[in-house]
Design a protein around this motif. Structure first.
Motif, PDB file in Angstrom:
ATOM      1  N   TYR A  83      70.583 125.438  25.337  1.00 33.28           N
ATOM      2  CA  TYR A  83      71.842 124.960  25.681  1.00 33.28           C
ATOM      3  C   TYR A  83      71.476 123.698  26.713  1.00 33.28           C
ATOM      4  CZ  TYR A  83      76.150 124.051  28.369  1.00 33.28           C
ATOM      5  OH  TYR A  83      77.198 123.562  29.102  1.00 33.28           O
ATOM      6  N   LYS A 119      72.704 119.637  25.119  1.00 34.94           N
ATOM      7  CA  LYS A 119      73.804 118.867  25.979  1.00 34.94           C
ATOM      8  C   LYS A 119      72.978 117.730  26.261  1.00 34.94           C
ATOM      9  CE  LYS A 119      77.327 121.492  26.368  1.00 34.94           C
ATOM     10  NZ  LYS A 119      78.738 120.901  25.682  1.00 34.94           N
ATOM     11  N   SER A 152      77.205 118.621  32.653  1.00 36.84           N
ATOM     12  CA  SER A 152      77.165 119.795  31.937  1.00 36.84           C
ATOM     13  C   SER A 152      75.862 120.820  32.305  1.00 36.84           C
ATOM     14  CB  SER A 152      77.406 119.606  30.827  1.00 36.84           C
ATOM     15  OG  SER A 152      76.288 118.814  29.921  1.00 36.84           O
TER      16      SER A 152
END
Length: 899
Positions: free
Chosen positions: A381, A385, A464
């Motif tokens: 992840y 990102k 993020s």
């Protein structure tokens, strides 16, 4: 030192002695007698050239320069010249060899290289002294040739072997200037108490702060220690500040020019301790204090409350653990508030863990990420990102005012295919590069590696990925350590290369021994042909490592992990993170010096309980304080193995006594490797006379009295330099035989030095080197030292128990030997008493059977009494012997000693 015999004209004398061959050689050399002996030891062990250079270098002024206001860099330079050997003597040799090599190759004459003077200035070397050393080397070589002492050629000698043998030569030359580690009782526990549980391998303590307002002086303290590190984490407790230096696997600004100091402790920690030894810097370790009114107002500004009252800050979101900052003054600051959460560590209930190795620092220190599905998903992840943000140009260049140590950002890393990728990173240090651009040392928090990169390439961190935990976790191999004989606690490059090839970018199972200060101490397990293979054990079997005991905090955590539940473990981790993130030094904004109040306060320290302290071994020297010269590479030597119970040995080439005669200063020091038993073994190898000590039951050796021997009444010939040593290893008759063999060969070479040829000398030198390496074995176990009941008394061994060495007349002892052979002592087997009493009972049973069966008094027995060693031919002699007073006395003695 062996230059004079104990006897003068055939008589024992305390004031004079006949010259040995060693003394005759030393008398003809224009150097200190100890340095002359060093040259002879070099001849004996096949490293004459090196010892001549070292003797010349130590005879003149210091070859290393210490420019004013540049003492820390000068110290780092000298440590670099020692090449990780912790020896001033070898630093001299390395400077000379490199200088001579560059002159021979003509490097100083090339237009694209530095000239000789610039090289010397950049290397912190005094060129004029170096040239004087060269002249003295030629003079010494010429005089030795006149004595028919020349350097032979030993082929296939490794650098490690040569370095170790040179240290053995120092031990032989500088006797009795031996010093051992001086530690307090309950050493490890006291060390942890002094540091309030902080990591002893990265922490120094500074005292003298105002207890109630300690945190206000954070900026001043960082300014004082900025030359050591720009990325300090400081924890305040009362009047003390605990400065924690980062362990970075990259290369700092100083380490680009100088070698890092070997060991687990950061080089920056050594520099901080060095500041205390430099008078100019020590005088400047001063705080400018605020007035009470200013301090009260600023404390209210920082903490949002009146500092005279206590306030409680929640350390965890559920309120499980709370810390009262106002009442006990425990506060933590970091150079920049790190917004990233700490890595998720395994719970106390997890004894094994599946991991993936992402980076290797050394064979015993590496970084991993968890192989759990959740961790792998988080890492994917984060990477996705970042890649999305970079592709869509959503990450601006990091503003200049944000480029400070501790700041988290995105940094570029060049992959194997030459492509650059961005990853989460933390800024560790900043400095100006060779081309004038600003460079930063960054630590990649998800992989564990560090790199130097251009500051202009840094990018802001996407929001993020801010809330994601750091993924990389530092691991160290448990219950093993690198072989100390050659590397002084450093992992050999060959071991690291093997470990990296075996582990990097591969999955493993780790068996968790402990978790200390966020580091996992583990046994690394690999599946091979259906069975788990321990990488730790493979390092031992390949000769790269030896088994070792874990240090105190690691053993304590190991026990706690077995006792405490995972809930307690989670609470402690959470509280540590919350308190550590309580304050950022940027939030204080107290960069200006207090104006209204001019009071100053001198800081105490910096200090570390790991700083090695030594005590003399000689009878008179033991009461004097021992100081190491501030220019020595060992002036900040740290105890990297506080759990190691064996004595550490420090040698000194020269010693000066202060005017009050209460302390001595050591110069030309060499710290010997932490080999078990190296102190007593070196003493027995190179002392003039030794009388061994044995246990009360006479079953094993316990120590030795070292010196010039004693007279017929047991009084010491020269008591001031006598050394009473207790063995911390099992010392066997085989060890004594090997020591006498080495001393025999040394004497033989010295006796035949005038006529010996290279065809005999070189094989003898090889045998000597091999024997010493065999003797100083790292596999020896620890034995609790046993103190002798009558220390410093000679002639304590009964004449009938002495085992005299026999040389069969090979050595001529008429003129005195430099290394007389040691006498052994007859040792009883451990179970001798038990066997004697068993044989005695059998003999008594025989007597009883013969008597009850009506045997005649003259019946043949033909037995020997095991107690008295008397032959008993008949039953009558057996009965009479058992009734004798002498037998009953000896039998009672054996029974009491057996109890």
């Amino acid at each position: 030192m062996g230059a004079l015999g104990v006897k003068s004209h055939g008589r024992v004398s305390s004031f004079d002695g006949d010259l040995t061959y060693l003394g005759k050689v030393v008398a003809r050399l224009p150097v200190d007698p100890f340095l002359g002996k060093l040259i002879v030891m070099g001849y004996l062990f096949g490293c004459l050239r090196e010892c001549v250079i070292i003797a010349a270098g130590l005879s003149l002024k210091n070859i290393h320069s210490r420019p004013f206001q540049d003492e820390l860099n000068a110290y780092l330079s000298k440590v670099s010249w020692s090449y990780g050997t912790f020896s001033d003597c070898l630093a001299v040799l390395n400077v000379y060899d490199l200088w001579q090599g560059m002159k021979i190759r003509g490097e100083f004459l090339r237009p694209d290289s530095k000239n000789e003077k610039n090289w010397a200035r950049h290397s912190y070397v005094q060129l004029s002294v170096l040239q004087e050393v060269h002249c003295l080397v030629k003079e010494l070589t010429h005089r030795l040739e006149a004595l028919k002492i020349t350097a032979g050629c030993l082929h296939n000698t490794s650098r490690n072997d040569q370095t170790f043998i040179l240290k053995v030569c120092f031990a032989g030359a500088f006797f009795p200037l031996y010093y051992k580690r001086n530690i307090p009782e309950d050493y490890e526990r006291e060390m942890c108490r002094e540091l309030s549980g902080h990591d002893p391998f990265t922490t120094v303590v500074v005292g003298g702060l105002p207890a109630d307002t300690n945190i206000l002086y954070d900026h001043q303290i960082r300014e004082l220690f900025k030359e050591c590190s720009q990325n300090l984490e400081i924890k305040y407790e009362g009047s003390k500040a605990y400065l924690q230096f980062p362990r970075t696997s990259g290369t700092s600004k100083k380490e680009q020019h100088f070698q890092a100091i070997p060991g687990e402790c950061p080089t920056a920690m050594h520099l901080a301790l060095k500041m205390r030894q430099v008078q100019r810097i020590r005088q400047d370790l001063v705080l400018t204090l605020y007035s009470p009114q200013e301090a009260q107002a600023k404390m209210k500004q920082v903490l949002g409350y009146n500092s005279e009252k206590s306030i409680t800050l929640a350390a965890s979101s559920d309120g499980a653990l709370k810390q009262t900052l106002g009442s006990i003054h425990k506060r933590v600051t970091q150079p920049q508030l790190c917004r990233l959460k700490c890595p998720v560590l395994p719970k106390a209930t997890n004894h094994t863990w599946s991991v993936y190795v992402t980076h290797v620092n050394t064979a015993g220190n590496f970084w991993v990420v968890s192989n759990e599905k959740s961790a792998a998903a988080n890492l994917c992840y984060i990477e996705s990102k970042i890649e999305y943000a970079i592709r869509n140009k959503q990450v601006p260049v990091l503003p200049r005012n944000h480029i400070i140590p501790g700041c988290v950002c995105l940094a570029s890393y060049k992959e194997g295919d030459g492509m650059e990728s961005y990853y989460r990173a933390r800024i560790e240090e900043m400095h100006v590069g060779p081309n004038g651009s600003e460079e930063v040392l960054v630590f990649f928090v998800d992989y564990g590696n560090s790199e130097v990169t251009d500051a202009s390439k840094l990018r802001c961190l996407p929001e993020s990925v801010v809330e994601m935990n750091m993924m990389a976790i530092e691991c160290m191999l448990a219950e093993v350590k690198p072989v100390s004989k050659y590397t002084h606690g450093m992992w050999d490059p060959e071991a690291t290369a093997w470990f990296k090839a075996r582990t990097l970018y591969k999955s493993f199972t780790v068996q968790i021994y402990s978790i200390v200060h966020g580091n996992l101490r583990v046994k690394l397990l690999e599946m091979e042909y259906g069975t788990l293979v321990s990488i730790n054990n493979l390092l031992v079997s390949k000769g790269f490592a030896v088994k070792a005991e874990e240090f105190f905090l690691s053993k304590q955590n190991h026990e706690l992990r077995a006792l405490y539940s995972s809930q307690v473990e989670e609470s402690s981790v959470c509280s540590d993170y919350s308190i550590s993130s309580a304050f950022s030094s940027l939030s204080f904004n107290f960069e200006t010096v207090p104006e209204k109040y001019a009071s100053k306060r001198q800081l105490r320290g910096p200090d570390s309980p790991l700083l090695l302290r030594f005590v003399a071994l000689t009878r008179t020297g033991g009461s004097k304080r021992v100081k190491i010269d501030s220019s020595s590479v060992n002036s900040t030597a740290l105890d990297l193995e506080p759990q190691n119970p064996h004595d550490r040995l420090l040698l000194a080439a020269s010693v000066t006594l202060d005017p009050s005669e209460s302390s001595v200063t050591l110069r030309g020091t060499t710290l010997m490797p932490p080999i078990p038993g190296i102190l007593p073994l070196c003493l027995l190898l190179f002392c003039p006379v030794a009388e061994l000590r044995i246990s009360e039951d006479g079953t094993h050796y316990t120590g030795a009295l070292i010196g010039l021997g004693g007279d017929d009444e047991g009084h010491a010939i020269y008591p001031d330099d006598d050394i009473e040593i207790s063995f911390d290893i099992p010392f066997l008759q085989d060890d004594l035989i090997l020591i006498n063999l080495i001393r025999f060969q040394l004497n033989a070479v010295l006796e035949e030095a005038d006529t010996i040829t290279d065809s005999i000398l070189i094989p003898t030198q090889k045998k000597l080197r091999a024997s010493v390496i065999k003797l100083l074995d790292e596999q020896r176990k620890y034995r609790e030292p046993e103190n002798f009941s009558r220390p410093y008394y000679w002639r304590r061994v009964p004449e009938e128990d002495i085992l005299y060495p026999n040389t069969n007349g090979v050595l001529d002892e008429s003129e005195g030997l430099a290394f007389p052979l040691h006498c052994g002592i007859f040792l009883r087997p451990d179970d001798l008493n038990e066997k004697i009493l068993s044989k005695l009972n059998e003999l008594k049973d025989l007597q009883k059977r013969l008597t009850t069966s009506g045997s005649l008094p003259f019946s043949k027995v033909n037995a020997t009494c095991p107690v008295c060693c008397v032959f008993l031919e008949t039953l009558m002699t057996l009965q009479n012997h058992f009734l004798s007073t002498e037998h009953q006395r000896k039998e009672l003695h054996f029974k009491l000693s057996d109890v």
